[in-house]
Design an enzyme around this catalytic site. Structure first.
Site, mmCIF file in Angstrom:
data_model
loop_
_atom_site.group_PDB
_atom_site.id
_atom_site.type_symbol
_atom_site.label_atom_id
_atom_site.label_comp_id
_atom_site.label_asym_id
_atom_site.label_seq_id
_atom_site.Cartn_x
_atom_site.Cartn_y
_atom_site.Cartn_z
ATOM 1 N N LYS A 1 -6.606 4.327 6.633
ATOM 2 C CA LYS A 1 -5.794 3.879 6.067
ATOM 3 C C LYS A 1 -5.064 4.650 4.918
ATOM 4 C CE LYS A 1 -3.914 -0.440 3.507
ATOM 5 N NZ LYS A 1 -4.253 -1.623 3.466
HETATM 6 C C1 5RP Z 1 -6.180 -2.158 -1.167
HETATM 7 C C2 5RP Z 1 -5.791 -2.439 0.272
HETATM 8 C C3 5RP Z 1 -4.478 -3.031 0.315
HETATM 9 O O1 5RP Z 1 -4.770 -3.681 1.478
HETATM 10 C C4 5RP Z 1 -3.683 -2.203 0.691
HETATM 11 O O2 5RP Z 1 -3.283 -1.597 -0.488
HETATM 12 C C5 5RP Z 1 -2.190 -2.571 1.719
HETATM 13 O O3 5RP Z 1 -1.515 -3.359 1.019
HETATM 14 P P1 5RP Z 1 -0.145 -2.880 0.242
HETATM 15 O O4 5RP Z 1 0.687 -2.668 1.463
HETATM 16 O O5 5RP Z 1 0.335 -4.173 -0.501
HETATM 17 O O6 5RP Z 1 -0.313 -1.691 -0.389
HETATM 18 O O7 5RP Z 1 -6.392 -1.873 1.177
HETATM 19 O O8 5RP Z 1 -7.247 -1.536 -1.324
#
Ligand code: 5RP
Length: 259
Positions: free
Chosen positions: A173
């Site tokens: 991610k």
């Molecule tokens: C923080 C994360 C969050 O889940 C991630 O940032 C996703 O959320 P957003 O779309 O609010 O950024 O992994 O460490």
């Protein structure tokens, strides 16, 4: 790849479309009662019918999610820091594999912080988690580039995502950036993007649109969904982009935003 690992990944990334719509509500693990997540159950329940998986902590899972749901769970297992602490990158693995299995999770997620003071520690966390999880066929999602004031450009994100994949993450991610295709091309495992800070709905939809067009398998969005004045509309609109090939205009037109 063994059957269990394949089965779990296919519960997250649709084998038909090759895409995924994940909802991230794990922010409290270092942000506490984040705006929009003060009452997690109230926020999560109306969004569940529209998501392919839910990313959260075990505390929120146990207290705020009905165990009878069929939505796959991506459990955050790294943490032990806070927004007011010394260094966000100083993370540890804080959930045992036994507890993840007891909670019947489909995947686990952990952050790595490339270029930070605790880079080495977070990469060792990832390696240990992958070693444990591979034994049980559980995919590890590595989350890159959170927090630190790093320049989130294609060079840095390619470095972070590639290292995550090399260490053994089954999914990564990351953030969308200019030249995102470069990040996708150099990462041998599927990528999803975070939404980041709340931005206008149309801009967040544009972000999702570009990310999937340029090779992400989907999005793992949080704040841009649950901090919207129309959270259910927003998750449906992102779904239209990720799974139904809608344009930003088409998806945006379905929103019912409060002005
Ligand atoms: C923080 C994360 C969050 O889940 C991630 O940032 C996703 O959320 P957003 O779309 O609010 O950024 O992994 O460490």
């Amino acid at each position: 790849m063994d059957w269990g690992m394949k089965n779990r990944i296919s519960r997250i990334i649709s084998p038909e479309s090759g895409r995924t719509l994940m909802l991230a509500v794990d922010h409290g693990y270092f942000l506490g009662p984040t705006s929009g997540l003060e009452d997690p159950r109230k926020t999560i329940e109306p969004l569940l019918p529209h998501v392919d998986s839910l990313m959260l902590t075990r505390g929120v899972l146990r207290t705020s999610v009905d165990p009878a749901i069929s939505v796959p769970i991506v459990l955050r297992v790294s943490g032990a820091n806070s927004i007011v602490g010394e260094d966000l990158s100083n993370e540890a693995i804080i959930v045992s594999i036994e507890d993840a299995l007891r909670l019947n999770v489909t995947a686990v997620a952990l952050s790595i912080y490339i270029g930070s003071r605790y880079e080495h520690q977070t990469l060792k966390n990832l390696a240990s988690l992958v070693n444990e999880c591979e034994r049980y066929g559980i995919p590890v999602l590595a989350v890159t580039a959170v927090g630190k004031e790093m320049t989130r450009d294609a060079r840095y994100l390619s470095l972070s995502c590639r290292i995550a994949a090399e260490v053994g993450a089954r999914m990564v991610k990351t953030y969308y950036c200019e030249d995102f295709q470069k990040v996708v091309k150099s990462c041998p495992v599927p990528l999803v993007i975070a939404g980041g800070r709340k931005i206008p709905e149309k801009d967040a939809l544009e972000l999702a649109y570009r990310a999937v067009k340029e090779g992400a398998v989907g999005v793992d969005m949080g704040r841009n969904v649950f901090q919207s004045s129309d959270p259910a509309g927003m998750i449906r609109a992102v779904r239209k982009i990720v799974h139904e090939g809608s344009t930003v205009e088409e998806a945006y037109a379905t929103l019912n935003l409060k002005v």
